[in-house]
Design a protein around this motif. Sequence first.
Motif, PDB file in Angstrom:
ATOM      1  N   TYR B  12       0.813  -1.214   0.000  1.00  0.00           N
ATOM      2  CA  TYR B  12       0.000   0.000   0.000  1.00  0.00           C
ATOM      3  C   TYR B  12       0.847   1.265   0.000  1.00  0.00           C
ATOM      4  CZ  TYR B  12      -3.618  -3.346   1.209  1.00  0.00           C
ATOM      5  OH  TYR B  12      -4.468  -4.410   1.197  1.00  0.00           O
ATOM      6  N   ILE B  18       3.722  -5.883   1.086  1.00  0.00           N
ATOM      7  CA  ILE B  18       2.889  -6.758   1.908  1.00  0.00           C
ATOM      8  C   ILE B  18       2.944  -8.174   1.328  1.00  0.00           C
ATOM      9  CG2 ILE B  18       0.579  -7.152   2.808  1.00  0.00           C
ATOM     10  CD1 ILE B  18       1.746  -4.579   3.870  1.00  0.00           C
ATOM     11  N   ASN B  38      -3.630 -13.020  11.089  1.00  0.00           N
ATOM     12  CA  ASN B  38      -4.083 -11.663  10.783  1.00  0.00           C
ATOM     13  C   ASN B  38      -2.936 -10.843  10.250  1.00  0.00           C
ATOM     14  OD1 ASN B  38      -6.009 -12.149  13.573  1.00  0.00           O
ATOM     15  ND2 ASN B  38      -6.933 -11.549  11.652  1.00  0.00           N
ATOM     16  N   SER B  40      -1.391 -11.146   7.449  1.00  0.00           N
ATOM     17  CA  SER B  40      -0.383 -11.839   6.645  1.00  0.00           C
ATOM     18  C   SER B  40      -0.512 -11.500   5.160  1.00  0.00           C
ATOM     19  CB  SER B  40      -0.492 -13.344   6.856  1.00  0.00           C
ATOM     20  OG  SER B  40      -1.788 -13.786   6.544  1.00  0.00           O
ATOM     21  N   GLY B  41      -1.557 -10.780   4.791  1.00  0.00           N
ATOM     22  CA  GLY B  41      -1.669 -10.345   3.398  1.00  0.00           C
ATOM     23  C   GLY B  41      -2.712 -11.096   2.589  1.00  0.00           C
ATOM     24  N   THR B  44      -5.022  -8.658   0.935  1.00  0.00           N
ATOM     25  CA  THR B  44      -4.191  -7.937  -0.032  1.00  0.00           C
ATOM     26  C   THR B  44      -4.014  -8.768  -1.303  1.00  0.00           C
ATOM     27  OG1 THR B  44      -3.052  -6.913   1.816  1.00  0.00           O
ATOM     28  CG2 THR B  44      -1.973  -6.779  -0.316  1.00  0.00           C
ATOM     29  N   LYS B  47      -7.167  -8.427  -3.314  1.00  0.00           N
ATOM     30  CA  LYS B  47      -7.254  -7.079  -3.897  1.00  0.00           C
ATOM     31  C   LYS B  47      -6.323  -6.945  -5.090  1.00  0.00           C
ATOM     32  CE  LYS B  47      -8.352  -4.798   0.435  1.00  0.00           C
ATOM     33  NZ  LYS B  47      -7.695  -4.003   1.487  1.00  0.00           N
ATOM     34  N   GLN B 195     -10.652 -17.829   7.928  1.00  0.00           N
ATOM     35  CA  GLN B 195     -10.090 -17.978   9.273  1.00  0.00           C
ATOM     36  C   GLN B 195     -10.525 -19.315   9.877  1.00  0.00           C
ATOM     37  OE1 GLN B 195      -8.084 -15.863  10.746  1.00  0.00           O
ATOM     38  NE2 GLN B 195      -8.521 -13.784  10.030  1.00  0.00           N
TER      39      GLN B 195
HETATM   40  N1  LIG Z   1      -5.493   0.084   2.848  1.00  0.00           N
HETATM   41  C1  LIG Z   1      -4.339  -0.207   3.484  1.00  0.00           C
HETATM   42  N2  LIG Z   1      -3.356   0.714   3.594  1.00  0.00           N
HETATM   43  C2  LIG Z   1      -2.196   0.424   4.211  1.00  0.00           C
HETATM   44  N3  LIG Z   1      -1.903  -0.769   4.761  1.00  0.00           N
HETATM   45  C3  LIG Z   1      -2.828  -1.735   4.697  1.00  0.00           C
HETATM   46  C4  LIG Z   1      -4.093  -1.504   4.046  1.00  0.00           C
HETATM   47  N4  LIG Z   1      -4.813  -2.644   4.127  1.00  0.00           N
HETATM   48  C5  LIG Z   1      -4.042  -3.528   4.779  1.00  0.00           C
HETATM   49  N5  LIG Z   1      -2.855  -2.989   5.120  1.00  0.00           N
HETATM   50  C6  LIG Z   1      -1.759  -3.684   5.812  1.00  0.00           C
HETATM   51  O1  LIG Z   1      -1.359  -4.782   5.021  1.00  0.00           O
HETATM   52  C7  LIG Z   1      -1.081  -5.911   5.835  1.00  0.00           C
HETATM   53  C8  LIG Z   1      -1.875  -7.093   5.339  1.00  0.00           C
HETATM   54  O2  LIG Z   1      -3.257  -6.787   5.442  1.00  0.00           O
HETATM   55  P1  LIG Z   1      -4.376  -7.756   4.921  1.00  0.00           P
HETATM   56  O3  LIG Z   1      -5.660  -7.038   5.071  1.00  0.00           O
HETATM   57  O4  LIG Z   1      -4.015  -8.250   3.577  1.00  0.00           O
HETATM   58  O5  LIG Z   1      -4.264  -8.933   5.959  1.00  0.00           O
HETATM   59  P2  LIG Z   1      -5.195 -10.196   6.139  1.00  0.00           P
HETATM   60  O6  LIG Z   1      -4.305 -11.368   6.039  1.00  0.00           O
HETATM   61  O7  LIG Z   1      -6.354 -10.134   5.241  1.00  0.00           O
HETATM   62  O8  LIG Z   1      -5.638 -10.028   7.655  1.00  0.00           O
HETATM   63  P3  LIG Z   1      -7.043 -10.321   8.358  1.00  0.00           P
HETATM   64  O9  LIG Z   1      -6.997 -11.760   8.710  1.00  0.00           O
HETATM   65  O10 LIG Z   1      -7.009  -9.451   9.546  1.00  0.00           O
HETATM   66  O11 LIG Z   1      -8.142  -9.983   7.401  1.00  0.00           O
HETATM   67  C9  LIG Z   1      -1.403  -5.502   7.246  1.00  0.00           C
HETATM   68  O12 LIG Z   1      -0.181  -5.200   7.888  1.00  0.00           O
HETATM   69  C10 LIG Z   1      -2.232  -4.267   7.117  1.00  0.00           C
HETATM   70  O13 LIG Z   1      -1.980  -3.390   8.180  1.00  0.00           O
END
Ligand SMILES: Nc1ncnc2c1ncn2[C@@H]1O[C@H](COP(=O)(O)OP(=O)(O)OP(=O)(O)O)[C@@H](O)[C@H]1O
Lengths: 299, 241
Positions: B12, B18, B38, B40-41, B44, B47, B195
Motif C-alpha cells: 500500500y 505486503i 491476521n 499476513s496479506g 491484499t 485485492k 479464518q
Molecule cells: N489500505 C491499506 N493501507 C495500508 N496498509 C494496509 C491496508 N490494508 C491492509 N494494510 C496492511 O497490510 C497488511 C496485510 O493486510 P491484509 O488485510 O491483507 O491482511 P489479512 O491477512 O487479510 O488479515 P485479516 O486476517 O485481519 O483480514 C497488514 O499489515 C495491514 O496493516
Amino acid sequence: MLEFCLHVLIMSAIFGIAAVSLNLQAGTGGLLNFGQIALFGIGAYAVAILTRAGLPWPAALPAGMAAAALGGFAIGRLGRDLAAEYWALATLAVAELVRLVALNEDWLTGGPQGIGGIVGLFPGLDGVARALATLALAALLLLGTALMARRLGQTQFGRVLRLMRENPDLATALGHDIVACKVKVLAIGGAMAGLAGGLYTLYLAFIGPDQLLPFETFLIWTMVVLGGLGNVAGAVVGAMLVTTLYAGIPFLKDAVALPSDLTGSLRVFAIGSIVLAVLMLKPQGLVPERLRRLHAQRP
Amino acid sequence: MTLSVHEVRAGYVPDADILNSLSITVEPGEIVTILGPNGSGKSTLLKTVVGQLRPRAGRVVADGRDLAGIPVHRRIRDCGVAYVPQLDNIFGPLTIRENLELGGQFVAPAARRARLEQLLEHYPNLGRKAGARADSLSGGERQMLALARALMPGPRHLLLDEPSAGLSPLMMDELFAHIRRIRDREGVSVLMVEQNAAESLEVSDRAYVLVMGRVHREGTAREILEDETVGQLYLGTGPVH
Ligand SMILES: Nc1ncnc2c1ncn2[C@@H]1O[C@H](COP(=O)(O)OP(=O)(O)OP(=O)(O)O)[C@@H](O)[C@H]1O
Ligand SMILES: [Mg+2]
C-alpha cells in the motif's frame, strides 16, 4: 410587495434548479462539486452571448445547457484520477478560472461590466404580467428538472450512483465504471445548472462576473444541505428558504433602519446560523433522503 | 481456465511490500483456501487479483491472459473474475432484487432477467424476500446475497474474502456446503480466504498458508489439515511444545 414576492419566487425556482443539480451530483453521487457556480455561469454567459448575437431565448437556453453540460463533462474528466478531496479542491479552482475568464475576456464577456441589455423573457408583457409569466416558466422548468432528477435516482444508473457514493470499491468490483458514471452525472448536472444560469440571465437581463463568486457556490450548497442531501424535494425546499432569507434581509433592513453596509454580513450570518441550527436539530436536513419506502418488507 | 499469481510483490505504501514474491495457482473448478494469521496479506492478495492494488512486480494471469493494465471494472466483464469483499459487501438500502441487478449490469437485459430468476430459485431464502431491503437480512443471508450477486454475470473465477466471518457454526457449515454446490453447478473456480480453517478445508481441494506475505506451506486440503504447524496455528489440535 407583490412584485417583491414574485421576484423571490422566481429566484427560488431558478436556484431550485441549480440546487436540484447539485443534489444529484453531491447528494446522490457523492461528488463534492465546489465549482457548481461555474456550470451555472457557463450557461448564463452562453445564453447572454447568444441572445446578444440575436438568437431568441428558446434556442439560446438549450444551447446554454449544452455548453454547461460540456463544462460538466470537462470537470468530470479533468480530475478523473484524483481522490475525492483533491477533486473537490480542483472544482473550486476551475470555478475561479471560469470567473477570471469572464472578468478578463472583455471581447466575449464584457469584462467587469458583464453583459447587459439582454432581451429577456416575454418582452411583449410588462410588470406583474411579465413576472407571472416568468414565474410560470421557471416553475415549470424546476418541476421538469426535479421530476427528471427523481426519476434518474430511481433508475439503475441512480442506484449505481448511490453505490458509488457509499462504496466505490464494491461498485468497481461489480463491473461499474465509476469514472464514466462520474462524468455522466456531471454532464447531466451541468445541463441542469446551465438551465438555471440561462434563466437567471434572461430574467435579470444581465450577467456579470460578480455573480460567479465562490460565495454563490456556498449558497447553493447551503440550499442542498439545509434541505437534506440526497432528496430532490429537500433541494427545492432549501432553495426557497435560502433565497427568501437572502432577498428578505435587505427588506428587513429598511423596516428596522439598519445601516446598509451591515446587510451583507447580516445575510451571511443569518444563513450560517440557520444552517448550524438545522444541522444540530436535524442532521439529515429538513427533508432527509429516503432510499426505500417503509413498506419495503413486501416480498 | 486457470487463475494464477506469479511472483507478485505488492503493498500500500512505497517500499513496504505486503506480498513478497507470492505465487499461487487455482486450477479450473478447484476450491482453494488461503489461510494465514491476521495481517499476513490474505485480503491484499485478493485485492491484487481484482486489481484494486497494482503489483510492483510479477503477474496475475487469468485463462492465459495477463491482467496488467485491465481496469478493475473490466475484470469481471472481460476476464470473468468476481470478487466478494470481506466487509460491506451488500448495499443495505436497496432491495435484494436491486442488489442482484447491480451485479449484472452489463449482462444483456433478457439474459439478466432470466439469470436473476434462476438465482432467486437457487436461493429460496432470498427469493422469498426479493423486495425487502438487503439490510433486513441476517448475516448468513447477506453472505448468500453477496455470493448470488457475484454469480449474476456467470464468472469463471470467484474470489471470496472470509465468507464465513461472523456466522454461527450451523450457518457456517451451510455456507461451505453451498460454496461447493456453486462450484459443481456453475463450474467456477473458487479462491477463498478463511479464518475457519478446519471447516473451509473440509470443502477445499487445496490450500496455501500465508505468513508475512509469503507462501509458508501449500498442499492438498487433507495435507494442510493434518499439518502440525497449521494445526497449532489455527485448529488448536497440533502438539504443543
Ligand atoms: N489500505 C491499506 N493501507 C495500508 N496498509 C494496509 C491496508 N490494508 C491492509 N494494510 C496492511 O497490510 C497488511 C496485510 O493486510 P491484509 O488485510 O491483507 O491482511 P489479512 O491477512 O487479510 O488479515 P485479516 O486476517 O485481519 O483480514 C497488514 O499489515 C495491514 O496493516
Ligand atoms: Mg483480510
